[in-house]
Scaffold this active site. Structure first.
Site, PDB file in Angstrom:
ATOM      1  N   GLU A 144      -2.294  -6.857   7.359  1.00 45.07           N
ATOM      2  CA  GLU A 144      -0.949  -6.805   7.916  1.00 45.07           C
ATOM      3  C   GLU A 144      -0.841  -7.714   9.135  1.00 45.07           C
ATOM      4  O   GLU A 144      -1.849  -8.067   9.773  1.00 45.07           O
ATOM      5  CB  GLU A 144      -0.604  -5.353   8.289  1.00 45.07           C
ATOM      6  CG  GLU A 144       0.777  -5.147   8.937  1.00 45.07           C
ATOM      7  CD  GLU A 144       1.946  -5.569   8.062  1.00 45.07           C
ATOM      8  OE1 GLU A 144       2.059  -6.779   7.770  1.00 45.07           O
ATOM      9  OE2 GLU A 144       2.763  -4.692   7.700  1.00 45.07           O
ATOM     10  N   HIS A 168       0.808  -1.211   0.000  1.00 42.28           N
ATOM     11  CA  HIS A 168       0.000   0.000   0.000  1.00 42.28           C
ATOM     12  C   HIS A 168       0.848   1.271   0.000  1.00 42.28           C
ATOM     13  O   HIS A 168       2.053   1.253   0.302  1.00 42.28           O
ATOM     14  CB  HIS A 168      -0.921   0.010   1.221  1.00 42.28           C
ATOM     15  CG  HIS A 168      -0.165   0.088   2.523  1.00 42.28           C
ATOM     16  ND1 HIS A 168       0.334   1.262   3.039  1.00 42.28           N
ATOM     17  CD2 HIS A 168       0.183  -0.889   3.395  1.00 42.28           C
ATOM     18  CE1 HIS A 168       0.953   1.021   4.173  1.00 42.28           C
ATOM     19  NE2 HIS A 168       0.876  -0.278   4.418  1.00 42.28           N
TER      20      HIS A 168
END
Length: 221
Positions: free
Chosen positions: A85, A11
């Site tokens: 994550e 990201h």
């Protein structure tokens, strides 16, 4: 059947990235530089890889990065919580220095490559398993001539690649983490090959010098 190509994209930048704070699974949006990175990275990635399927972590910073790329290739974004994550539990939101001050022994273990016992910190092995399962599940819905683009997070992507290459995600530390909106390209090997995936390229981005990329468009000459 599996996708012939899998691209794992990290990201774009957030305020926590800029402030060197551990994000984990806190749902942080992109900052201004991150939005610029997402658009620049999307253009560069679309020039080399046209996805048949774009799958993203359900966290906002990944979803918005995925959306920028998906617009270029004309597909929708599918979200999957399995691509989140690594959870860092009670450490999330702190800087490295703050973690070292509050949890010195566990911090030393972590920085030495070990598995800290701080509350809520997910093991690398667990991250690697869930990431691989999610990536392969989506890859298996595609054919050999198709490309899967997965938008996820730095630590999670490192563990996924390590496991997909048949390496020990806990002990092996030979892969440098991705910069924001940089990607890794894996190619499926032959039917009986070991490992079943090959790393073609790693930490590829839009071509800006790293200091410019991290600082944003205002730093360009």
């Amino acid at each position: 059947m599996t996708a012939g190509t899998v691209v794992l994209l990290r990201h774009a930048r957030t305020a926590y990235n800029a402030g060197l704070r551990l994000q984990g699974q806190i749902d942080i949006p992109l900052d201004e530089v991150g939005r610029w990175q997402a658009e620049q990275g999307a253009t560069a990635l679309a020039a080399s890889h046209k996805a048949s399927l774009v799958v993203s972590s359900d966290l906002l910073r990944a979803r918005d990065t995925a959306a920028a790329y998906a617009r270029h290739v004309g597909v929708d974004v599918v979200t999957d919580a399995g691509l989140r994550e690594r959870s860092f539990g009670v450490w999330e939101g702190f800087t490295d220095a703050e973690i070292a001050e509050r949890w010195p022994e566990e911090h030393a273990i972590w920085r030495g490559g070990g598995e800290p016992s701080a509350a809520g910190v997910e093991s690398k092995a667990a991250v690697a398993r869930r990431m691989e399962e999610a990536v392969l599940r989506h890859a298996d819905s595609l054919g050999a001539g198709e490309t899967l683009v997965v938008v996820s997070h730095g630590s999670a992507i490192t563990q996924a690649i390590t496991r997909m290459l048949g390496l020990d995600a806990v002990a092996w530390r030979g892969l440098h983490g991705l910069h924001n909106v940089h990607w890794s390209h894996l190619r499926a090997s032959g039917p009986e090959a070991t490992p079943p995936w090959r790393l073609v390229a790693h930490n590829v981005g839009a071509g800006y010098p790293l200091d410019t990329w991290q600082a944003g468009p205002e730093s360009r000459p």
